[in-house]
Scaffold this motif. Structure first.
Motif, PDB file in Angstrom:
ATOM      1  N   MET A 100     154.761  44.682  78.511  1.00 26.39           N
ATOM      2  CA  MET A 100     154.782  46.285  77.566  1.00 26.39           C
ATOM      3  C   MET A 100     153.435  46.321  76.971  1.00 26.39           C
ATOM      4  O   MET A 100     153.084  45.628  75.965  1.00 26.39           O
ATOM      5  N   TYR A 101     153.354  47.404  77.021  1.00 32.03           N
ATOM      6  CA  TYR A 101     152.362  47.638  76.137  1.00 32.03           C
ATOM      7  C   TYR A 101     152.281  48.373  75.158  1.00 32.03           C
ATOM      8  O   TYR A 101     153.708  48.171  74.638  1.00 32.03           O
ATOM      9  N   PHE A 102     151.501  48.519  73.974  1.00 30.90           N
ATOM     10  CA  PHE A 102     151.472  49.046  72.831  1.00 30.90           C
ATOM     11  C   PHE A 102     152.109  51.012  72.749  1.00 30.90           C
ATOM     12  O   PHE A 102     150.788  51.053  72.254  1.00 30.90           O
ATOM     13  N   GLY A 103     152.763  50.950  72.464  1.00 31.57           N
ATOM     14  CA  GLY A 103     153.087  52.426  73.330  1.00 31.57           C
ATOM     15  C   GLY A 103     152.457  52.930  73.235  1.00 31.57           C
ATOM     16  O   GLY A 103     151.506  54.422  73.027  1.00 31.57           O
ATOM     17  N   GLY A 104     152.069  52.818  74.673  1.00 32.95           N
ATOM     18  CA  GLY A 104     150.696  53.860  75.313  1.00 32.95           C
ATOM     19  C   GLY A 104     149.038  53.153  75.096  1.00 32.95           C
ATOM     20  O   GLY A 104     149.213  53.629  75.790  1.00 32.95           O
ATOM     21  N   ARG A 108     146.485  50.843  76.257  1.00 30.65           N
ATOM     22  CA  ARG A 108     146.159  49.994  77.121  1.00 30.65           C
ATOM     23  C   ARG A 108     145.548  48.519  76.362  1.00 30.65           C
ATOM     24  O   ARG A 108     145.332  48.944  75.309  1.00 30.65           O
ATOM     25  N   PRO A 109     145.696  47.283  77.029  1.00 28.64           N
ATOM     26  CA  PRO A 109     145.470  46.445  76.506  1.00 28.64           C
ATOM     27  C   PRO A 109     143.942  46.161  75.614  1.00 28.64           C
ATOM     28  O   PRO A 109     143.597  46.137  75.010  1.00 28.64           O
ATOM     29  N   ALA A 110     142.873  47.267  76.645  1.00 23.73           N
ATOM     30  CA  ALA A 110     141.340  47.381  76.129  1.00 23.73           C
ATOM     31  C   ALA A 110     141.260  48.167  74.706  1.00 23.73           C
ATOM     32  O   ALA A 110     140.589  47.626  73.578  1.00 23.73           O
ATOM     33  N   GLU A 111     142.188  48.991  74.610  1.00 26.26           N
ATOM     34  CA  GLU A 111     142.521  49.389  73.403  1.00 26.26           C
ATOM     35  C   GLU A 111     142.831  48.255  72.361  1.00 26.26           C
ATOM     36  O   GLU A 111     142.746  49.138  71.142  1.00 26.26           O
ATOM     37  N   ALA A 112     144.132  48.081  72.456  1.00 25.31           N
ATOM     38  CA  ALA A 112     144.546  47.299  71.512  1.00 25.31           C
ATOM     39  C   ALA A 112     143.599  46.327  70.851  1.00 25.31           C
ATOM     40  O   ALA A 112     143.800  46.088  69.762  1.00 25.31           O
ATOM     41  N   ILE A 113     142.992  45.542  72.214  1.00 28.39           N
ATOM     42  CA  ILE A 113     141.900  44.708  71.219  1.00 28.39           C
ATOM     43  C   ILE A 113     141.406  45.433  70.778  1.00 28.39           C
ATOM     44  O   ILE A 113     140.599  44.417  69.803  1.00 28.39           O
ATOM     45  N   GLY A 114     140.758  46.518  70.597  1.00 27.89           N
ATOM     46  CA  GLY A 114     140.121  47.648  70.408  1.00 27.89           C
ATOM     47  C   GLY A 114     140.268  47.282  69.053  1.00 27.89           C
ATOM     48  O   GLY A 114     139.489  47.307  67.852  1.00 27.89           O
ATOM     49  N   LEU A 115     141.324  48.070  68.795  1.00 24.60           N
ATOM     50  CA  LEU A 115     141.534  47.509  67.166  1.00 24.60           C
ATOM     51  C   LEU A 115     141.775  46.447  67.220  1.00 24.60           C
ATOM     52  O   LEU A 115     142.570  47.171  65.258  1.00 24.60           O
ATOM     53  N   GLY A 116     142.048  45.737  67.050  1.00 24.56           N
ATOM     54  CA  GLY A 116     141.808  44.137  66.160  1.00 24.56           C
ATOM     55  C   GLY A 116     143.456  43.112  66.612  1.00 24.56           C
ATOM     56  O   GLY A 116     143.497  42.828  65.789  1.00 24.56           O
ATOM     57  N   THR A 165     146.627  37.186  71.469  1.00 24.01           N
ATOM     58  CA  THR A 165     147.729  36.515  72.034  1.00 24.01           C
ATOM     59  C   THR A 165     148.271  37.405  72.513  1.00 24.01           C
ATOM     60  O   THR A 165     149.659  36.923  73.174  1.00 24.01           O
ATOM     61  N   GLU A 166     149.057  38.557  71.856  1.00 17.50           N
ATOM     62  CA  GLU A 166     150.020  39.178  71.141  1.00 17.50           C
ATOM     63  C   GLU A 166     149.523  40.060  72.567  1.00 17.50           C
ATOM     64  O   GLU A 166     150.860  40.830  73.634  1.00 17.50           O
ATOM     65  N   VAL A 167     148.293  40.481  72.677  1.00 16.14           N
ATOM     66  CA  VAL A 167     148.164  41.307  73.600  1.00 16.14           C
ATOM     67  C   VAL A 167     148.490  40.881  75.519  1.00 16.14           C
ATOM     68  O   VAL A 167     149.237  41.362  76.414  1.00 16.14           O
ATOM     69  N   GLY A 174     151.252  40.780  80.239  1.00 19.11           N
ATOM     70  CA  GLY A 174     151.828  39.465  81.380  1.00 19.11           C
ATOM     71  C   GLY A 174     150.569  38.760  82.202  1.00 19.11           C
ATOM     72  O   GLY A 174     150.137  38.337  82.585  1.00 19.11           O
ATOM     73  N   ASN A 175     149.452  38.812  80.985  1.00 20.44           N
ATOM     74  CA  ASN A 175     148.601  37.744  81.536  1.00 20.44           C
ATOM     75  C   ASN A 175     148.129  36.709  79.990  1.00 20.44           C
ATOM     76  O   ASN A 175     148.980  36.538  79.661  1.00 20.44           O
ATOM     77  N   SER A 176     147.467  35.466  80.549  1.00 22.28           N
ATOM     78  CA  SER A 176     147.366  34.725  80.189  1.00 22.28           C
ATOM     79  C   SER A 176     145.740  35.394  78.820  1.00 22.28           C
ATOM     80  O   SER A 176     145.299  35.466  79.006  1.00 22.28           O
ATOM     81  N   VAL A 177     145.331  34.632  77.697  1.00 20.62           N
ATOM     82  CA  VAL A 177     145.005  34.766  76.722  1.00 20.62           C
ATOM     83  C   VAL A 177     143.409  34.659  77.610  1.00 20.62           C
ATOM     84  O   VAL A 177     142.528  35.373  76.915  1.00 20.62           O
TER      85      VAL A 177
END
Length: 59
Positions: free
Chosen positions: A1-5, A7-15, A19-21, A26-29
């Motif tokens: 499940m992503y974060f309300g639309g 993408r992982p790159a965007e979630a990382i960019g937001l801080g 581990t949560e991302v 569905g990936n390892s860190v």
């Protein structure tokens, strides 16, 4: 499940914690950071500002 639309790159960019991302994507860190390392570039300035702000709270 992503974060309300987001993408992982965007979630990382937001801080969001890697581990949560990774878990939601569905990936390892390790895989996450290897694939999206470029998203972390420039985050040092953001981290420094956050640390400075926290330290000011304790003055």
């Amino acid at each position: 499940m992503y974060f309300g639309g987001l993408r992982p790159a965007e979630a990382i960019g937001l801080g969001v914690a890697p581990t949560e991302v990774a878990e939601r994507a569905g990936n390892s860190v390790e895989v996450l950071l290897t694939r999206y390392a470029k998203c972390l570039d420039g985050r040092q300035d953001v981290a420094n500002r956050r640390i400075e702000d926290l330290l000011r709270e304790y003055e």
